[in-house]
Design an enzyme around this catalytic site. Structure first.
Site, PDB file in Angstrom:
ATOM      1  N   LYS A  55       0.839  -1.201   0.000  1.00  0.00           N
ATOM      2  CA  LYS A  55       0.000   0.000   0.000  1.00  0.00           C
ATOM      3  C   LYS A  55       0.878   1.256   0.000  1.00  0.00           C
ATOM      4  CE  LYS A  55      -3.796  -2.533   2.070  1.00  0.00           C
ATOM      5  NZ  LYS A  55      -4.422  -3.046   3.300  1.00  0.00           N
ATOM      6  N   GLN A  99      -5.058  -1.894   9.681  1.00  0.00           N
ATOM      7  CA  GLN A  99      -5.025  -3.221   9.075  1.00  0.00           C
ATOM      8  C   GLN A  99      -5.799  -4.219   9.941  1.00  0.00           C
ATOM      9  OE1 GLN A  99      -3.662  -3.585   6.121  1.00  0.00           O
ATOM     10  NE2 GLN A  99      -3.102  -5.716   5.882  1.00  0.00           N
ATOM     11  N   ASP A 122     -11.332   3.345   4.365  1.00  0.00           N
ATOM     12  CA  ASP A 122     -11.631   1.923   4.188  1.00  0.00           C
ATOM     13  C   ASP A 122     -13.022   1.572   4.729  1.00  0.00           C
ATOM     14  OD1 ASP A 122     -11.009  -0.589   3.224  1.00  0.00           O
ATOM     15  OD2 ASP A 122      -9.853  -1.206   4.977  1.00  0.00           O
TER      16      ASP A 122
HETATM   17  N1  GUE Z   1      -8.526  -2.608   6.957  1.00  0.00           N
HETATM   18  C1  GUE Z   1      -8.081  -3.485   6.046  1.00  0.00           C
HETATM   19  N2  GUE Z   1      -8.336  -3.265   4.740  1.00  0.00           N
HETATM   20  C2  GUE Z   1      -7.874  -4.123   3.782  1.00  0.00           C
HETATM   21  O1  GUE Z   1      -8.136  -3.911   2.580  1.00  0.00           O
HETATM   22  C3  GUE Z   1      -7.096  -5.250   4.177  1.00  0.00           C
HETATM   23  C4  GUE Z   1      -6.868  -5.433   5.544  1.00  0.00           C
HETATM   24  N3  GUE Z   1      -7.377  -4.545   6.447  1.00  0.00           N
HETATM   25  N4  GUE Z   1      -6.169  -6.487   5.995  1.00  0.00           N
HETATM   26  C5  GUE Z   1      -5.502  -7.394   5.089  1.00  0.00           C
HETATM   27  C6  GUE Z   1      -6.222  -7.495   3.783  1.00  0.00           C
HETATM   28  C7  GUE Z   1      -5.401  -8.059   2.655  1.00  0.00           C
HETATM   29  N5  GUE Z   1      -5.480  -7.105   1.594  1.00  0.00           N
HETATM   30  C8  GUE Z   1      -4.866  -7.267   0.363  1.00  0.00           C
HETATM   31  C9  GUE Z   1      -4.740  -6.244  -0.540  1.00  0.00           C
HETATM   32  C10 GUE Z   1      -4.088  -6.418  -1.733  1.00  0.00           C
HETATM   33  C11 GUE Z   1      -3.542  -7.646  -2.075  1.00  0.00           C
HETATM   34  C12 GUE Z   1      -2.843  -7.785  -3.368  1.00  0.00           C
HETATM   35  O2  GUE Z   1      -2.747  -6.846  -4.123  1.00  0.00           O
HETATM   36  N6  GUE Z   1      -2.310  -8.961  -3.690  1.00  0.00           N
HETATM   37  C13 GUE Z   1      -1.595  -9.183  -4.939  1.00  0.00           C
HETATM   38  C14 GUE Z   1      -0.457 -10.136  -4.771  1.00  0.00           C
HETATM   39  C15 GUE Z   1       0.348  -9.932  -3.532  1.00  0.00           C
HETATM   40  C16 GUE Z   1       1.804 -10.220  -3.700  1.00  0.00           C
HETATM   41  O3  GUE Z   1       2.341 -10.055  -4.804  1.00  0.00           O
HETATM   42  O4  GUE Z   1       2.408 -10.612  -2.682  1.00  0.00           O
HETATM   43  C17 GUE Z   1      -2.525  -9.758  -5.971  1.00  0.00           C
HETATM   44  O5  GUE Z   1      -3.569 -10.312  -5.595  1.00  0.00           O
HETATM   45  O6  GUE Z   1      -2.205  -9.676  -7.152  1.00  0.00           O
HETATM   46  C18 GUE Z   1      -3.699  -8.685  -1.195  1.00  0.00           C
HETATM   47  C19 GUE Z   1      -4.344  -8.502   0.000  1.00  0.00           C
HETATM   48  C20 GUE Z   1      -6.141  -5.999   2.036  1.00  0.00           C
HETATM   49  N7  GUE Z   1      -6.570  -6.161   3.284  1.00  0.00           N
END
Ligand code: GUE
Length: 281
Positions: A55, A99, A122
């Site tokens: 992020k 988070q 969020d």
């Molecule tokens: N208040 C809160 N809001 C959230 O939005 C929130 C949270 N807590 N806690 C954790 C989770 C997890 N999350 C992700 C966001 C992007 C990818 C993401 O972009 N992943 C990449 C790959 C990741 C990589 O390359 O390691 C993809 O899917 O292509 C994953 C997971 C948001 N979260």
């Protein structure tokens, strides 16, 4: 072979969202404002640390600012609330992301609700959630908003469709159920206590998986022609949907990675720019 399948490209949707931000960020810079997202992470979960880092990096790439607040596992609710209040009062901070999940000894609801509504990018506060449920939130939760953005980008119809959401978390299952309902879907929200879950999923024209269990959704649960959105982010970049099996029956499906994840981050950036504009008015 899956060549006739519509693989929903989250990277492409994310790019289109971020492209639209470039000029707005430039406009703000003329006013001396750099949109700034503060991320708050409690504890040492390595996966959470990765997401928080992603992020921050995404902010930097767009010329935005990010602040990282890392608090130890032993942080109390009171200390976390105080840290959030400091960000509320900081005029340089436009968005605050706590988070999820926080360590079990912390009152997460109290911590979420400490976020000033104008900075709740969020949609995690009680008020933000309620506004979203009524359909007029400035900042719906980012992952639900990302799912809706993917459906919109590909012109996938929602009205009158049966949407089956698997999961009822405060930042995913519950708000996305409300958003689908507000766009005239008939919504079934399933969870860990749901009986005959597979049979319900089989009714879904739209299936949203947000359970946090790797490859939980099986191929034969998917109605032929259904649209499948995988919001899972399990250890090792594995989604909640068994992609190889589910792609057979699906009309359209998001992969993991490169599905919902990147759109979530783009949405978070967009909300932060929105917040910076609104706070500077
Ligand atoms: N208040 C809160 N809001 C959230 O939005 C929130 C949270 N807590 N806690 C954790 C989770 C997890 N999350 C992700 C966001 C992007 C990818 C993401 O972009 N992943 C990449 C790959 C990741 C990589 O390359 O390691 C993809 O899917 O292509 C994953 C997971 C948001 N979260």
């Amino acid at each position: 072979m899956v060549t006739d399948k519509l693989i929903l490209n989250g990277n492409q949707v994310a790019e289109s969202i971020k492209e639209a931000l470039v000029e707005r960020i430039q406009q703000l810079s003329h006013k001396g404002i750099v949109p700034c997202l503060a991320t708050v992470l409690v504890g040492e979960n390595p996966a959470s640390a990765t997401y928080v880092r992603m992020k921050g990096n995404a902010c930097k790439r767009l010329g935005m600012q990010s602040i990282r607040i890392d608090l130890p596992e032993a942080t109390t609710t009171k200390e976390l609330v105080a840290a959030i209040q400091q960000l509320n009062d900081d005029p340089g901070v436009h968005g605050i992301l706590l988070q999820h999940p926080v360590p079990a000894h912390i009152d997460e609801r109290a911590a979420f609700d400490a976020i000033r509504i104008e900075k709740d990018v969020d949609g995690v506060t009680t008020l933000g959630y309620a506004q979203n449920a009524f359909g007029f939130a400035k900042f719906p939760s980012c992952t639900p908003a990302a799912i809706m953005a993917i459906l919109a980008y590909y012109n996938l119809p929602i009205k009158g469709k049966h949407a089956v959401v698997i999961g009822r978390s405060p930042i995913l299952g519950k708000p996305v159920s409300a958003m689908l309902l507000n766009q005239d879907a008939t919504v079934t929200t399933c969870h860990s206590r749901t009986t005959h879950l597979e049979d319900l999923v089989r009714l879904g024209d739209i299936v949203v998986a947000a359970v946090g269990k790797p490859n939980f959704v099986k191929g034969d649960w998917i109605k032929p022609g259904a649209v499948v959105l995988d919001a899972g982010y399990n250890e090792g970049n594995i989604g909640d949907v068994d992609f190889e099996a589910c792609v057979e029956n699906a009309y359209a499906i998001t992969p993991v990675p490169a599905g919902v994840g990147p759109v979530t981050i783009a949405t978070l950036l967009k909300h932060t720019v929105d917040a910076a504009e609104l706070l500077s008015e």
